[in-house]
Design an enzyme around this catalytic site. Structure first.
Site, PDB file in Angstrom:
ATOM      1  CB  SER A   6      -0.911   0.011   1.223  1.00 23.23           C
ATOM      2  OG  SER A   6      -1.508   1.292   1.328  1.00 23.23           O
ATOM      3  CG  HIS A  16      -3.836  -1.522  -1.599  1.00 22.59           C
ATOM      4  ND1 HIS A  16      -4.903  -2.328  -1.929  1.00 22.59           N
ATOM      5  CD2 HIS A  16      -4.283  -0.724  -0.607  1.00 22.59           C
ATOM      6  CE1 HIS A  16      -5.938  -2.028  -1.164  1.00 22.59           C
ATOM      7  NE2 HIS A  16      -5.595  -1.048  -0.349  1.00 22.59           N
ATOM      8  CG  ASP A  52      -5.230   2.425   0.815  1.00 21.31           C
ATOM      9  OD1 ASP A  52      -6.145   1.592   0.675  1.00 21.31           O
ATOM     10  OD2 ASP A  52      -4.120   2.146   1.316  1.00 21.31           O
ATOM     11  CG  MET A  66      -8.564   7.009   2.164  1.00 24.11           C
ATOM     12  SD  MET A  66      -7.821   7.004   3.805  1.00 24.11           S
ATOM     13  CE  MET A  66      -6.907   5.455   3.765  1.00 24.11           C
ATOM     14  CG  HIS A  94      -9.271  -0.063  -0.670  1.00 22.50           C
ATOM     15  ND1 HIS A  94      -8.701  -0.212   0.589  1.00 22.50           N
ATOM     16  CD2 HIS A  94     -10.607  -0.167  -0.494  1.00 22.50           C
ATOM     17  CE1 HIS A  94      -9.663  -0.380   1.481  1.00 22.50           C
ATOM     18  NE2 HIS A  94     -10.832  -0.347   0.860  1.00 22.50           N
ATOM     19  CG  MET A 149     -11.447   2.994   1.880  1.00 19.01           C
ATOM     20  SD  MET A 149      -9.910   2.948   2.800  1.00 19.01           S
ATOM     21  CE  MET A 149      -8.758   3.074   1.440  1.00 19.01           C
ATOM     22  CG  MET A 193     -11.779  -2.851   4.973  1.00 16.61           C
ATOM     23  SD  MET A 193     -10.267  -2.395   4.106  1.00 16.61           S
ATOM     24  CE  MET A 193      -9.338  -1.567   5.397  1.00 16.61           C
ATOM     25  N   GLY A 245      -9.297   3.853   6.846  1.00 18.65           N
ATOM     26  CA  GLY A 245      -9.012   5.273   7.034  1.00 18.65           C
ATOM     27  C   GLY A 245      -7.544   5.580   7.267  1.00 18.65           C
ATOM     28  CG  PHE A 246      -6.186   6.779   9.867  1.00 18.54           C
ATOM     29  CD1 PHE A 246      -5.640   8.019   9.532  1.00 18.54           C
ATOM     30  CD2 PHE A 246      -7.499   6.728  10.301  1.00 18.54           C
ATOM     31  CE1 PHE A 246      -6.397   9.182   9.636  1.00 18.54           C
ATOM     32  CE2 PHE A 246      -8.265   7.879  10.409  1.00 18.54           C
ATOM     33  CZ  PHE A 246      -7.711   9.113  10.071  1.00 18.54           C
ATOM     34  N   GLY A 260      -1.063   1.669   9.528  1.00 17.11           N
ATOM     35  CA  GLY A 260      -0.369   1.486  10.794  1.00 17.11           C
ATOM     36  C   GLY A 260      -1.247   1.085  11.971  1.00 17.11           C
ATOM     37  CG  ASP A 294      -6.288  -2.916   3.018  1.00 18.26           C
ATOM     38  OD1 ASP A 294      -5.208  -2.659   3.579  1.00 18.26           O
ATOM     39  OD2 ASP A 294      -6.942  -2.079   2.362  1.00 18.26           O
ATOM     40  N   GLY A 295      -5.011  -4.292   6.113  1.00 18.42           N
ATOM     41  CA  GLY A 295      -4.934  -3.613   7.403  1.00 18.42           C
ATOM     42  C   GLY A 295      -4.196  -4.429   8.443  1.00 18.42           C
ATOM     43  N   GLY A 296      -3.059  -3.909   8.888  1.00 11.80           N
ATOM     44  CA  GLY A 296      -2.302  -4.580   9.940  1.00 11.80           C
ATOM     45  C   GLY A 296      -1.681  -5.906   9.521  1.00 11.80           C
ATOM     46  CB  SER A 324       3.320  -0.074   8.415  1.00  6.17           C
ATOM     47  OG  SER A 324       2.015   0.404   8.490  1.00  6.17           O
TER      48      SER A 324
HETATM   49  C1  DX5 Z   1      -6.525   1.478   5.475  1.00  8.63           C
HETATM   50  C2  DX5 Z   1      -6.023   1.144   4.088  1.00  8.63           C
HETATM   51  C3  DX5 Z   1      -4.907   0.193   4.047  1.00  8.63           C
HETATM   52  C4  DX5 Z   1      -3.635   0.682   4.699  1.00  8.63           C
HETATM   53  C5  DX5 Z   1      -2.964  -0.500   5.290  1.00  8.63           C
HETATM   54  O1  DX5 Z   1      -7.754   2.134   5.369  1.00  8.63           O
HETATM   55  O2  DX5 Z   1      -7.076   0.585   3.314  1.00  8.63           O
HETATM   56  O3  DX5 Z   1      -4.626  -0.192   2.709  1.00  8.63           O
HETATM   57  O4  DX5 Z   1      -2.744   1.308   3.846  1.00  8.63           O
HETATM   58  O5  DX5 Z   1      -1.855  -0.071   6.003  1.00  8.63           O
HETATM   59  P1  DX5 Z   1      -1.110  -1.025   7.043  1.00  8.63           P
HETATM   60  O6  DX5 Z   1      -0.604  -2.202   6.254  1.00  8.63           O
HETATM   61  O7  DX5 Z   1      -0.048  -0.160   7.589  1.00  8.63           O
HETATM   62  O8  DX5 Z   1      -2.149  -1.439   8.042  1.00  8.63           O
HETATM   63 ZN    ZN Z   2      -6.554  -0.294   1.362  1.00  8.11          ZN
END
Ligand code: DX5
Ligand code: ZN
Length: 220
Positions: A8, A31, A33, A35, A64, A66, A135, A140-141, A143, A173-175, A196
């Site tokens: 991402s 990827h 994002d 937003m 993606h 959002m 998800m 939204g964010f 990390g 997607d996420g963490g 991250s």
């Molecule tokens: C969050 C995004 C993710 C984000 C993942 O809303 O959709 O794609 O970049 O970031 P990490 O891998 O750091 O959780």
């Molecule tokens: Zn994403």
């Protein structure tokens, strides 16, 4: 089920996007994002940046969205050259029409579900999608901490996809990092977004190789 890694760029340096794309030659996708401050409380980038990035890299873009009105904007991302365009089920008012439009423009069509959105109501839409995105953090964010509570839904989604021929990719997607990717792969995910864990690493290429190896280990 081939493992794919989609770094991402949310975790990359936005001032140097072309270089950041070039820094991950072993990525299957980039990827992106998108937003809009409405669907999520954050603002990133839109069509002009996707168009520019598409010209700057050969890696296919995994967009993606959002955003609050994906029915209006998603087709334009396909026209801008995205290889895959994913819309959120919570935001789309006409998901079938929009998913069909994305496909008709030559991109893969994705449907995303937030952590608290159940997958079962979308079983009948599986024929309309090329990828289901689950998800594993609230969108939204970058990390944020991986939500283990989503893992049973990943399993359930894999089961439903299997029932419908197994053609649909299952993205998380996420963490997602070296510590969580194995659980995702074991549960049935095959496309892994990592922000991250890739761009925050001192060696992004090695980080992707490690993530891929860990996911493959988990399913072998
Ligand atoms: C969050 C995004 C993710 C984000 C993942 O809303 O959709 O794609 O970049 O970031 P990490 O891998 O750091 O959780
Ligand atoms: Zn994403």
């Amino acid at each position: 089920m081939a493992v794919q890694i989609s770094p991402s760029i949310l975790a990359a340096d936005f001032a140097r996007l072309a270089d950041e794309a070039a820094a991950v030659p072993n990525a299957d996708w980039l990827h992106v994002d998108v937003m809009d401050y409405h669907f999520v409380p954050n603002l990133t980038l839109g069509l002009p940046v996707v168009e520019a990035l598409h010209k700057a890299t050969d890696t296919p873009l995994d967009c993606h969205l959002m955003i609050a009105d994906p029915d209006r904007w998603a087709p334009q991302y396909a026209e801008a050259g995205a290889g895959s365009v994913t819309i959120h089920a919570e935001a789309a008012k006409a998901p079938i029409r929009t998913l069909r439009e994305i496909r008709s423009l030559g991109a893969r069509a994705g449907l995303a579900l937030n952590p608290a959105t159940a997958v079962d109501p979308y079983e009948d839409l599986l024929g309309e999608v090329d990828m289901l995105l689950l998800m594993t953090v609230e969108p939204g964010f970058g990390g944020q901490k991986f939500l283990d509570v989503v893992l049973p839904k990943v399993r359930r989604a894999r089961e439903l996809i299997g029932r419908h021929g197994g053609r649909v990719w299952l993205q998380v997607d996420g963490g997602v990092d070296a510590g969580t990717i194995e659980r995702c792969a074991e549960a049935g995910a095959d496309v892994f977004v990592a922000g991250s864990a890739v761009y925050g690493a001192s060696d992004p290429v090695a980080a992707i190789d490690e993530l891929r190896a860990a996911a493959n280990r988990a399913v072998s």
